[in-house]
Motif scaffolding. Structure first.
Motif, PDB file in Angstrom:
ATOM      1  N   ALA A 290       0.735  -1.127  -0.108  1.00 43.17           N
ATOM      2  CA  ALA A 290       0.032  -0.096   0.084  1.00 43.17           C
ATOM      3  C   ALA A 290       0.947   1.109  -0.193  1.00 43.17           C
ATOM      4  O   ALA A 290       1.982   1.410   0.413  1.00 43.17           O
ATOM      5  CB  ALA A 290      -1.061  -0.086   1.238  1.00 43.17           C
ATOM      6  N   ALA A 291       0.345   2.283  -0.712  1.00 43.46           N
ATOM      7  CA  ALA A 291       0.925   3.703  -0.724  1.00 43.46           C
ATOM      8  C   ALA A 291       0.403   4.495   0.377  1.00 43.46           C
ATOM      9  O   ALA A 291      -0.823   4.623   0.652  1.00 43.46           O
ATOM     10  CB  ALA A 291       0.785   4.171  -2.180  1.00 43.46           C
ATOM     11  N   PRO A 293      -0.236   8.218   0.850  1.00 47.50           N
ATOM     12  CA  PRO A 293      -0.057   9.609  -0.246  1.00 47.50           C
ATOM     13  C   PRO A 293       0.691  10.736   0.745  1.00 47.50           C
ATOM     14  O   PRO A 293       0.602  10.713   1.882  1.00 47.50           O
ATOM     15  CB  PRO A 293      -1.649   9.816  -0.399  1.00 47.50           C
ATOM     16  N   LEU A 327       3.290  17.993  -7.830  1.00 47.52           N
ATOM     17  CA  LEU A 327       3.215  16.534  -7.875  1.00 47.52           C
ATOM     18  C   LEU A 327       1.618  16.171  -7.263  1.00 47.52           C
ATOM     19  O   LEU A 327       1.379  16.948  -6.200  1.00 47.52           O
ATOM     20  CB  LEU A 327       4.030  15.538  -7.211  1.00 47.52           C
ATOM     21  N   THR A 330      -1.050  11.585  -4.471  1.00 44.91           N
ATOM     22  CA  THR A 330      -1.248   9.948  -4.749  1.00 44.91           C
ATOM     23  C   THR A 330       0.007   9.418  -5.738  1.00 44.91           C
ATOM     24  O   THR A 330       0.391  10.336  -6.653  1.00 44.91           O
ATOM     25  CB  THR A 330      -2.468   9.579  -5.330  1.00 44.91           C
ATOM     26  N   ALA A 331       0.404   8.141  -5.492  1.00 46.66           N
ATOM     27  CA  ALA A 331       1.454   7.635  -6.333  1.00 46.66           C
ATOM     28  C   ALA A 331       1.107   7.381  -7.849  1.00 46.66           C
ATOM     29  O   ALA A 331       1.954   7.389  -8.522  1.00 46.66           O
ATOM     30  CB  ALA A 331       1.993   6.308  -5.662  1.00 46.66           C
ATOM     31  N   ALA A 332      -0.086   7.141  -8.006  1.00 45.32           N
ATOM     32  CA  ALA A 332      -0.525   6.829  -9.449  1.00 45.32           C
ATOM     33  C   ALA A 332      -2.078   7.068  -9.498  1.00 45.32           C
ATOM     34  O   ALA A 332      -2.835   6.710  -8.545  1.00 45.32           O
ATOM     35  CB  ALA A 332      -0.248   5.239  -9.664  1.00 45.32           C
ATOM     36  N   PHE A 334      -5.582   5.789 -11.597  1.00 39.38           N
ATOM     37  CA  PHE A 334      -6.071   4.778 -12.533  1.00 39.38           C
ATOM     38  C   PHE A 334      -7.677   4.828 -12.424  1.00 39.38           C
ATOM     39  O   PHE A 334      -8.438   5.281 -11.715  1.00 39.38           O
ATOM     40  CB  PHE A 334      -5.801   3.363 -12.039  1.00 39.38           C
TER      41      PHE A 334
ATOM     42  N   ARG B  27      -8.701   3.839  -3.612  1.00 40.06           N
ATOM     43  CA  ARG B  27      -7.725   3.778  -4.676  1.00 40.06           C
ATOM     44  C   ARG B  27      -6.569   4.698  -4.429  1.00 40.06           C
ATOM     45  O   ARG B  27      -5.639   4.413  -4.963  1.00 40.06           O
ATOM     46  CB  ARG B  27      -8.339   4.289  -5.830  1.00 40.06           C
ATOM     47  N   ARG B  28      -6.854   5.627  -3.397  1.00 37.21           N
ATOM     48  CA  ARG B  28      -5.594   6.610  -3.334  1.00 37.21           C
ATOM     49  C   ARG B  28      -4.506   5.728  -2.609  1.00 37.21           C
ATOM     50  O   ARG B  28      -3.173   6.253  -2.652  1.00 37.21           O
ATOM     51  CB  ARG B  28      -6.071   7.648  -2.029  1.00 37.21           C
ATOM     52  N   TYR B  29      -4.764   4.529  -2.111  1.00 38.88           N
ATOM     53  CA  TYR B  29      -3.652   3.841  -1.329  1.00 38.88           C
ATOM     54  C   TYR B  29      -3.227   2.837  -2.096  1.00 38.88           C
ATOM     55  O   TYR B  29      -2.353   2.192  -1.687  1.00 38.88           O
ATOM     56  CB  TYR B  29      -4.246   3.173  -0.111  1.00 38.88           C
ATOM     57  N   LEU B  30      -3.893   2.551  -3.271  1.00 37.17           N
ATOM     58  CA  LEU B  30      -3.080   1.650  -4.328  1.00 37.17           C
ATOM     59  C   LEU B  30      -2.720   0.193  -3.666  1.00 37.17           C
ATOM     60  O   LEU B  30      -1.778  -0.365  -3.532  1.00 37.17           O
ATOM     61  CB  LEU B  30      -1.775   2.227  -4.985  1.00 37.17           C
ATOM     62  N   PHE B  31      -3.759  -0.137  -2.990  1.00 33.40           N
ATOM     63  CA  PHE B  31      -3.523  -1.330  -2.089  1.00 33.40           C
ATOM     64  C   PHE B  31      -3.711  -2.842  -2.929  1.00 33.40           C
ATOM     65  O   PHE B  31      -4.799  -3.033  -3.504  1.00 33.40           O
ATOM     66  CB  PHE B  31      -4.694  -1.414  -1.122  1.00 33.40           C
ATOM     67  N   LYS B  51       5.165   2.484  -7.046  1.00 32.91           N
ATOM     68  CA  LYS B  51       5.630   3.205  -8.198  1.00 32.91           C
ATOM     69  C   LYS B  51       6.002   4.755  -7.340  1.00 32.91           C
ATOM     70  O   LYS B  51       5.008   5.164  -6.685  1.00 32.91           O
ATOM     71  CB  LYS B  51       4.911   3.402  -9.210  1.00 32.91           C
ATOM     72  N   TRP B 157      -2.810  -1.104 -12.663  1.00 30.83           N
ATOM     73  CA  TRP B 157      -3.177  -0.680 -11.294  1.00 30.83           C
ATOM     74  C   TRP B 157      -4.980  -1.087 -11.293  1.00 30.83           C
ATOM     75  O   TRP B 157      -5.322  -1.445 -10.142  1.00 30.83           O
ATOM     76  CB  TRP B 157      -3.135   1.010 -10.758  1.00 30.83           C
TER      77      TRP B 157
END
Ligand SMILES: [Fe+2]
Lengths: 334, 163
Positions: A290-291, A293, A327, A330-332, A334, B27-31, B51, B157
């Protein structure tokens, strides 16, 4: 800089400290802040009021702030008090990122020269840490922070994390952890295989190939919530760490940070970075990714010692590119 | 008390997840879960699971011999499941024009054999800049590459992340 906001006044005067005969601890003054401790609590007074916190929580947070050189971005000791790393200077604040304090105008922030503030915080940490208490250790692995001043634990407070320049095991770089180097396997990881990889370099290529057992390395981490650096690719750093109990700070991101849960489980509380309003609860099990933000703060809860791979981007100036909106947080997409 | 350490695998993983409070979005957490990604990938697809601008962590279902790869910068490989060997060759000819990330070579590069490493789950190995490498798994393995976004990197993603 296109901003018309005046740069803050930077306080550069050294701290002052006075011994309090009641408990044996020193009190510390720097800028407009005064820090005092008694047997149970820390009391911080500042021009708009008073902030009180449990001394164990405070020392565990202060230990990370000092050991990480104020880290990336916001080191919130809790929803009220903390520091912001401006890379060269550091803000110390009360309530500046808490909607209630801001609405009541009881928020307060002062900017300090990093080295000057570091000297103050390190001296405070040494003075307030008693014999038998290690602020880096999980609560079940150390003594009590409470009581009047007795002895010290400079060895724990001076603990240095291991930072590889390129890759663990290369000649002249950080080395794998072993019993002989003073890193026994932790009680929660006594079932983790300890075999090391086979590295076969042909003549002429000695020292160019390297591999090590990262899980064994983490099973031998003597501290919690304190990332090491094991590999660097450009500005990309693998910062694995072993986690148990609660992350002593709420880390407010000034850039995107990633978590890869290597073993066991951590639950993260995520809050808005500017207001401390709760935003999400994220449970990560082995293999989860997980990212975090750039606009949130996060605090982790690990019921059993677990292995976490923290992944950082060390690119200088990145914090300004996120802060300016260049920037997305968030990292990406979609 | 019991303190068994829980690692996961393609045949035995359990995902956590994101619970939002208020109007936040998962979706903000790209889990995602890297074993879930590997379970749904073709062998040696390098699927980006993390990424950070140009930097990546790429997950591959390591099954059968990999292509030979080459990169102008260091990479690393972390074995998350299985046992494998990585073989290294110093290529006699370095193809020009390659950008960031790993480049897939056609066939076996000619050049000096540099050596090999034998890895099991939990092992992290350096893939040095300029060294061609081929990974030879014993059965199904799962690996993570620490690399940069390049021609081999696959971003999907929407398929891998909670949203
Ligand atoms: Fe963090």
């Amino acid at each position: 800089m296109t901003s018309s906001v005046k740069p803050p006044v930077v306080h550069r005067d050294a701290h002052r400290s006075i011994r309090d005969p009641r408990y044996g601890y020193h009190s510390f003054e720097i800028g407009s802040f005064k820090f005092q401790r008694d047997e149970y609590f820390v009391r911080v007074t500042y021009p708009k009021g008073t902030y009180v916190v449990d001394v164990g929580n405070f020392l565990r947070a202060m230990m990370r702030d000092v050991a990480w050189g104020f880290f990336y971005g916001w080191v919130n000791f809790d929803e009220v008090f903390g520091t912001v790393n401006r890379y060269g200077t550091v803000d110390v604040f009360v309530g500046s990122y808490n909607a209630g304090y801001v609405a009541a105008s009881t928020d307060f922030s002062e900017c300090f020269d990093s080295a000057t503030l570091f000297t103050c915080f390190k001296a405070l940490l040494k003075d307030w840490t008693n014999e038998g208490y290690d602020p880096f250790a999980a609560p079940l692995e150390t003594g009590s922070p409470y009581g009047s001043r007795h002895g010290n634990n400079d060895q724990a407070v001076d603990f240095q994390r291991e930072l590889a320049d390129r890759f663990v095991g290369l000649p002249g770089d950080s080395q794998p952890r072993t019993d002989a180097r003073g890193f026994p396997v932790n009680r929660h990881f006594d079932d983790v295989p300890q075999h090391e990889p086979e590295v076969h370099a042909e003549p002429g290529f000695e020292g160019q190939l390297a591999a090590f057992n990262l899980f064994a390395y983490l099973s031998r981490s003597p501290v919690t919530w304190n990332p090491s650096v094991v590999s660097i690719v450009g500005e990309s750093a693998y910062c694995p760490t072993s986690e148990e109990h609660i992350l002593p700070i709420l880390h407010g991101n000034d850039r995107v940070e990633w978590f890869l849960q290597l073993s066991d489980e951590i639950t993260w509380q995520v809050a808005d970075k500017a207001t401390a309003a709760p935003r999400a609860v994220i449970t990560m099990k082995a293999g989860d990714v997980a990212a975090m933000p750039a606009d949130i703060s996060h605090r982790g809860f690990s019921p059993k010692r677990s292995m976490l791979l923290v992944w950082e981007n060390m690119t200088p100036g990145l914090e300004q590119r996120y802060a300016s909106g260049e920037l997305a947080p968030t990292a990406a997409e979609f | 008390m019991t303190t068994a350490t829980k690692f996961a695998s393609v045949s035995d993983f359990e995902k956590g997840g994101v619970e939002v409070i208020g109007n936040d979005q998962p979706r903000r957490y790209l889990f995602s879960n890297l074993f879930d990604v590997a379970a749904k990938s073709q062998p040696w697809e390098r699927v980006v699971v993390a990424k950070n601008l140009e930097f990546t962590i790429e997950c591959a279902r390591a099954e059968g011999e990999s292509p030979w790869y080459l990169s102008g910068h260091d990479e690393t490989v972390l074995v998350m499941e299985g046992t494998l060997a990585v073989h290294f060759v110093q290529p006699a000819v370095v193809p020009g024009g390659a950008g960031n990330g790993a480049t897939r070579l056609s066939g076996t590069p000619s050049g000096k054999v540099m050596g090999h490493v034998r890895l099991q789950a939990g092992h992290l190995a350096l893939l040095p800049a300029g060294a061609a490498y081929q990974i030879r798994p014993a059965g199904l393995c799962v690996v993570l590459f620490q690399s940069l976004l390049g021609a081999e990197s696959i971003e999907r993603w929407a398929e891998i992340c909670q949203h």
